[in-house]
Write an enzyme that holds these catalytic residues in place. Structure first.
Site, PDB file in Angstrom:
ATOM      1  N   HIS A 143     -42.885   9.238 -11.391  1.00 51.89           N
ATOM      2  CA  HIS A 143     -41.732   8.743 -12.145  1.00 51.89           C
ATOM      3  C   HIS A 143     -41.398   7.354 -11.637  1.00 51.89           C
ATOM      4  O   HIS A 143     -41.289   7.128 -10.444  1.00 51.89           O
ATOM      5  CB  HIS A 143     -40.527   9.680 -11.970  1.00 51.89           C
ATOM      6  CG  HIS A 143     -39.423   9.413 -12.959  1.00 51.89           C
ATOM      7  ND1 HIS A 143     -38.640   8.279 -12.911  1.00 51.89           N
ATOM      8  CD2 HIS A 143     -38.993  10.118 -14.024  1.00 51.89           C
ATOM      9  CE1 HIS A 143     -37.757   8.318 -13.912  1.00 51.89           C
ATOM     10  NE2 HIS A 143     -37.959   9.418 -14.606  1.00 51.89           N
ATOM     11  N   ASP A 184     -40.527  16.738 -15.906  1.00 55.39           N
ATOM     12  CA  ASP A 184     -41.193  17.135 -17.155  1.00 55.39           C
ATOM     13  C   ASP A 184     -42.264  18.189 -16.918  1.00 55.39           C
ATOM     14  O   ASP A 184     -42.540  19.020 -17.778  1.00 55.39           O
ATOM     15  CB  ASP A 184     -41.849  15.923 -17.826  1.00 55.39           C
ATOM     16  CG  ASP A 184     -40.834  14.857 -18.182  1.00 55.39           C
ATOM     17  OD1 ASP A 184     -39.773  15.212 -18.711  1.00 55.39           O
ATOM     18  OD2 ASP A 184     -41.106  13.672 -17.925  1.00 55.39           O
TER      19      ASP A 184
END
Lengths: 385, 385
Positions: A266, A322
């Site tokens: 990320h 996610d």
């Protein structure tokens, strides 16, 4: 004129007191509270009120807010009829943008206020916020039935936001552990500083557009595959791998070809995404509880996680939010193309907190451009071109 | 971190070669061509193609584009049925955002491309653009009939974009002078650098959201009263004045109380808005042509214009594009709450030109924030608050 920075990377676009990320330490706070504490002790309803108002609510305020949300779960008959005219093969995010844009016609508000006027009308502001957040879940779950040719399941008032979501989705009494996991997922996705969709909230809000138009715009921004669509990609990747013993080869190939491993890494975090840590724990709880009766996707996911940890952790790349949310949603019976709509349901809390913050001290967004086009030239008639 | 500038005023958010404003000299160019020349010689169709492609089209390209637009004027049966479920008292901009968001489900495209892939697929990009621009006019005029309880007027293929708009709106053969005026209004509103709605196009496009979601988002941003709604306010002001002899007193009072005179002045221009000059001329043509048979609003407008010129011109404040377009739209039989939808119809050309430009060299928008909120604090259980 300031320097041009593509994507406005590093350019401050607002002053905000809603959330904060410490990417080095892997800390995300909502109104100062670390996400781990909210995930453990709070609910989506309470976290939403915290995001909107800035403080943890009293028991009375929370009960009031909860009751308002429950009362606003129903949607008018004509919204359902409108949705019946939408093509069943369309993407649920397009459906959601359409339906939320229409809400402004069904539940109109006053002209938008700003500054002191806005702050003096917080009851009204709250009312608009509730009208949207409450109905987002209803719309998303209605669509799941309508697109398959069935009438939707009506909401219930005796269930929490997460429980009612699962109930409306499946028509069955919600499994308590899955409802808890969904509640945590909603908390984790509710807010994340100034990402692209939240930024589009600020831009749309700054013209004093209605909160429905603002949220509909943000849904559009979130729908892009560079923003909201990653957890759907995780499931597609696990299906593509097919079985745990093929994970090693699949990942090696992807890394060799410098391709993305979906759900890994990320941009904001140099260490493990704090949201991923929370979900990883819930994921392991669920596996434990299920014992031997495990979905094959889980086993593939565990293997992908292990291999990536081995190979990528030293580079600061870990499984992100996610990765786990996609797998957990699949376990709740949620189809992959509805993952981003759930993201939108949760994020509506943060979006509306930013809507409020923007209007309390508004200035219309009108940045400038570096003009790189033609100088002044003369029109030539079409027969002389 | 750069300095925080509210509304990103003066901060360059993109490199663009689509349009340019010289506010000191009062010059607006599209792709280098001064607006006066386009208003005099071009059409909305040609100007749209100029904005999209960067050059004035050949006769063949223009004829092709025109034919594509004509073929795409019809909308599917279910879009009409969907619109029939919208409350008739809702604002047309909310209807337009809803309907355009739904188009993505009815006329789906491929996943969005960027960079070279995007530039190599310009036929596809053109196709998506045409699907939207062609249908915007149909949707806006359909709504005018549907909300009054009538079936809409089907589009015709033998009319220009502006003529067909008036035809679908009224069901009658369009008046040539009014059609010419509408065509010029569409040209004048097609593009205006990086205003709030165009900026929201860039933000939404940057996540690779579909062009339908992008335009639906921009419609939301345009709908705010600080952005698209000013020409509606002009008409409301003229009605409030009531008759020409009351204009002097009304304006004196507004100026004394430091209130806005709607349709006067523009932030970007230090001299007269070039678009206003063009419309003023058409406005006077129309008055001349009508002779004695003049709408009373016209007379009030002429008087307001005269008084404001006398009092405000020395301060660089002149009647702007909204002042004249509002009055001219009223003369075409367009209700005041549909003025902003026509603005959106015209601006869809500029929005989609910016969508294209953004994707050809994309970077997701993720600015940052100045965090002014609470430091890290500890969650207190609800019974201890």
């Amino acid at each position: 004129m300031s320097e041009y920075l593509p994507g406005l990377a590093g350019v401050p676009a607002t002053k905000s007191n809603i959330s904060d990320i410490d990417g080095q330490k892997g800390i995300l706070t909502y109104r100062g509270f670390p996400l781990e504490q909210l995930a453990e002790h709070s609910s989506f309803e309470e976290t939403t009120l915290l995001l909107l108002d800035g403080e943890l609510p009293s028991a009375t305020s929370l009960a009031d807010f909860d009751m308002q949300l429950k009362k606003n779960r129903v949607v008018k008959y004509h919204i359902r009829e409108l949705m019946k005219n939408l093509p069943s093969r369309g993407h649920p995010m397009e459906m959601l943008q359409t339906a939320v844009a229409s809400l402004g016609m069904f539940y109109p508000g006053k002209e938008c206020l700003t500054g002191e006027d806005f702050c003096e009308n917080l009851n009204y502001v709250h009312d608009m916020t509730v009208k949207i957040i409450a109905r987002m879940a209803t719309i998303v779950t209605m669509w799941q039935h309508l697109r398959n040719g069935y009438e939707p399941v009506n909401p219930r008032k005796d269930l929490s936001y997460a429980e009612n979501f699962l109930y409306m989705l499946t028509g069955k009494e919600p499994d308590p552990l899955l409802a808890k996991i969904l509640d945590v997922c909603l908390i984790l996705h509710a807010e994340h500083t100034i990402n692209a969709s939240t930024f589009s909230v600020l831009v749309t809000a700054s013209t004093l557009a209605s909160p429905y138009s603002v949220v509909a715009g943000a849904i559009g921004t979130l729908s892009g595959p560079l923003h909201g669509g990653a957890n759907q990609k995780v499931i597609e990747m696990l299906h593509a791998i097919g079985s745990p013993d093929k994970a090693e080869e699949y990942i090696s190939n992807r890394l060799k070809n410098k391709e993305v491993i979906w759900g890994m890494g990320h941009r904001e975090y140099k260490t493990k995404d704090p949201r991923a840590k929370i979900l990883q724990k819930l994921f392991r709880n669920l596996i434990e509880k299920r014992g031997g009766n495990i979905n094959p996707l889980f086993e593939i996911a565990l293997e992908v996680e292990r291999i990536c940890e081995e190979r990528l952790a030293s580079k600061g790349v870990y499984a992100n939010v996610d990765f786990y949310s996609g797998i957990l949603y699949a376990e709740m019976g949620i189809p992959a193309d509805q993952f981003t709509t759930i993201f939108a349901v949760a994020r509506s809390a943060g979006w509306l907190a930013h809507w409020r913050e923007q209007l309390a001290d508004n200035r219309i967004f009108r940045p400038t451009q570096v003009y790189i086009g033609s100088g002044i030239r003369t029109y030539t008639p079409i027969d002389q071109r």
